[in-house]
Write a protein that holds these residues in place. Structure first.
Motif, short mmCIF file in Angstrom:
data_model
loop_
_atom_site.label_atom_id
_atom_site.label_comp_id
_atom_site.label_asym_id
_atom_site.label_seq_id
_atom_site.Cartn_x
_atom_site.Cartn_y
_atom_site.Cartn_z
N VAL A 50 2.02 1.96 -3.52
CA VAL A 50 0.97 2.52 -4.38
C VAL A 50 0.65 3.97 -3.99
O VAL A 50 0.56 4.85 -4.83
CB VAL A 50 -0.31 1.65 -4.32
CG1 VAL A 50 -1.48 2.34 -4.98
CG2 VAL A 50 -0.05 0.30 -4.97
N LEU A 51 0.52 4.23 -2.69
CA LEU A 51 0.12 5.56 -2.24
C LEU A 51 1.25 6.58 -2.30
O LEU A 51 1.02 7.78 -2.18
CB LEU A 51 -0.45 5.48 -0.83
CG LEU A 51 -1.75 4.67 -0.72
CD1 LEU A 51 -2.17 4.49 0.72
CD2 LEU A 51 -2.85 5.30 -1.55
N THR A 76 -1.29 10.78 -4.76
CA THR A 76 -0.06 10.28 -4.13
C THR A 76 0.16 10.92 -2.76
O THR A 76 1.14 11.63 -2.54
CB THR A 76 1.18 10.48 -5.04
OG1 THR A 76 1.28 11.86 -5.36
CG2 THR A 76 1.09 9.63 -6.28
N LEU A 83 0.83 -1.20 0.00
CA LEU A 83 0.00 0.00 0.00
C LEU A 83 0.87 1.25 0.00
O LEU A 83 0.56 2.24 -0.68
CB LEU A 83 -0.94 -0.01 1.20
CG LEU A 83 -2.06 -1.06 1.14
CD1 LEU A 83 -2.75 -1.18 2.49
CD2 LEU A 83 -3.05 -0.74 0.04
N THR A 93 -6.76 -7.27 -3.73
CA THR A 93 -7.85 -6.53 -3.08
C THR A 93 -9.17 -7.24 -3.32
O THR A 93 -9.32 -7.99 -4.30
CB THR A 93 -7.95 -5.09 -3.62
OG1 THR A 93 -8.13 -5.15 -5.03
CG2 THR A 93 -6.72 -4.28 -3.28
N ALA A 115 -5.13 7.14 -4.54
CA ALA A 115 -3.79 7.06 -5.11
C ALA A 115 -3.41 8.17 -6.08
O ALA A 115 -2.25 8.58 -6.09
CB ALA A 115 -3.58 5.70 -5.76
N LEU A 173 -8.57 2.71 -3.35
CA LEU A 173 -7.22 3.02 -3.84
C LEU A 173 -7.26 3.87 -5.10
O LEU A 173 -6.45 4.78 -5.27
CB LEU A 173 -6.43 1.74 -4.09
CG LEU A 173 -5.93 1.02 -2.86
CD1 LEU A 173 -5.31 -0.32 -3.23
CD2 LEU A 173 -4.94 1.87 -2.11
N VAL A 174 -8.21 3.58 -5.99
CA VAL A 174 -8.35 4.37 -7.22
C VAL A 174 -8.66 5.82 -6.88
O VAL A 174 -8.16 6.74 -7.54
CB VAL A 174 -9.43 3.76 -8.14
CG1 VAL A 174 -9.81 4.69 -9.26
CG2 VAL A 174 -8.95 2.43 -8.70
N VAL A 221 -1.74 1.78 -9.35
CA VAL A 221 -2.85 1.19 -8.57
C VAL A 221 -3.17 -0.22 -9.05
O VAL A 221 -3.46 -1.10 -8.23
CB VAL A 221 -4.11 2.09 -8.69
CG1 VAL A 221 -5.28 1.47 -7.95
CG2 VAL A 221 -3.83 3.47 -8.16
N HIS A 222 -3.11 -0.47 -10.35
CA HIS A 222 -3.48 -1.81 -10.84
C HIS A 222 -2.54 -2.90 -10.34
O HIS A 222 -2.83 -4.08 -10.47
CB HIS A 222 -3.58 -1.82 -12.37
CG HIS A 222 -2.28 -1.64 -13.07
ND1 HIS A 222 -1.83 -0.42 -13.50
CD2 HIS A 222 -1.34 -2.53 -13.43
CE1 HIS A 222 -0.66 -0.56 -14.08
NE2 HIS A 222 -0.34 -1.84 -14.05
N TYR A 225 -10.24 -1.76 -3.79
CA TYR A 225 -9.60 -1.29 -5.03
C TYR A 225 -10.16 0.08 -5.42
O TYR A 225 -9.41 0.96 -5.82
CB TYR A 225 -9.79 -2.31 -6.16
CG TYR A 225 -9.04 -1.92 -7.41
CD1 TYR A 225 -7.66 -2.06 -7.45
CD2 TYR A 225 -9.70 -1.39 -8.51
CE1 TYR A 225 -6.95 -1.68 -8.59
CE2 TYR A 225 -9.00 -1.02 -9.64
CZ TYR A 225 -7.62 -1.16 -9.68
OH TYR A 225 -6.92 -0.78 -10.79
#
Length: 178
Positions: free
Chosen positions: A77-78, A106, A74, A91, A103, A99-100, A84-85, A96
């Motif tokens: 990604v962040l 950022t 995580l 997930t 993210a 996160l979309v 993200v994918h 997910y």
């Protein structure tokens, strides 16, 4: 008796090394150094350790607990280090989509050094099928909080089911932190 020992020692001593003479007609007069033995697949000058054919002992790789692995994923990604994918197969449910939403901003990106996972604590449910985790992340001088939920599927794999970052999570619109 001393003469016998001296003659035996002289007979056992190796002959002095002689410098190899070049063949007539060759240009080089320097003796060639022997090539170093190398381990199979190793760099030049290395030798296999231990008896022939034996591999050196190495410690087995340390396995991290699932909540620490997911905290690192995580974080990647962040912080914008991974897309993200990258979390698609890791997930379930709403995680997910969370996160979309989070993210693209950022939120854990740092202008200084890479953000670092400082601590990751966990609360396990009674059936050991879900984990609530809390992580602290250092982004330069700032410390951020991240919470997430892991659920164990029928295939016994852990997957992230929910993510929150400093209050950013389900239904929250991300805000840019300076």
């Amino acid at each position: 008796m001393n003469a016998t020992l001296a003659s035996t020692a002289a007979a056992a001593a190796p002959a002095p090394a002689t410098t190899p003479q070049p063949h007539p007609g060759t240009a080089s007069t320097r003796p060639r150094a022997p090539r170093p033995r190398t381990a199979p697949g190793g760099p030049a000058g290395t030798r296999p350790r231990g008896p022939a054919g034996a591999h050196p002992r190495t410690a087995p790789p340390r396995t991290l607990p699932p909540h620490t692995v997911f905290a690192e994923r995580l974080l990647a990604v962040l912080s914008g280090e991974r897309p993200v994918h990258w979390m698609l197969g890791h997930t379930v449910g709403e995680a997910y989509e969370q996160l979309v939403r989070i993210a693209p901003e950022t939120p854990l990106r740092s202008l200084g050094p890479r953000p670092v996972l400082r601590r990751c604590s966990v609360q396990v449910d009674a059936g050991r099928t879900a984990v609530e985790a809390f992580a602290t992340i250092a982004t330069g001088p700032r410390v951020r909080a991240m919470a997430f939920r892991l659920e164990r599927g029928a295939d016994q794999r852990w997957r992230c089911a929910a993510v929150e970052l400093d209050g950013l999570g389900a239904g929250a619109a991300p805000t840019r932190h300076a």
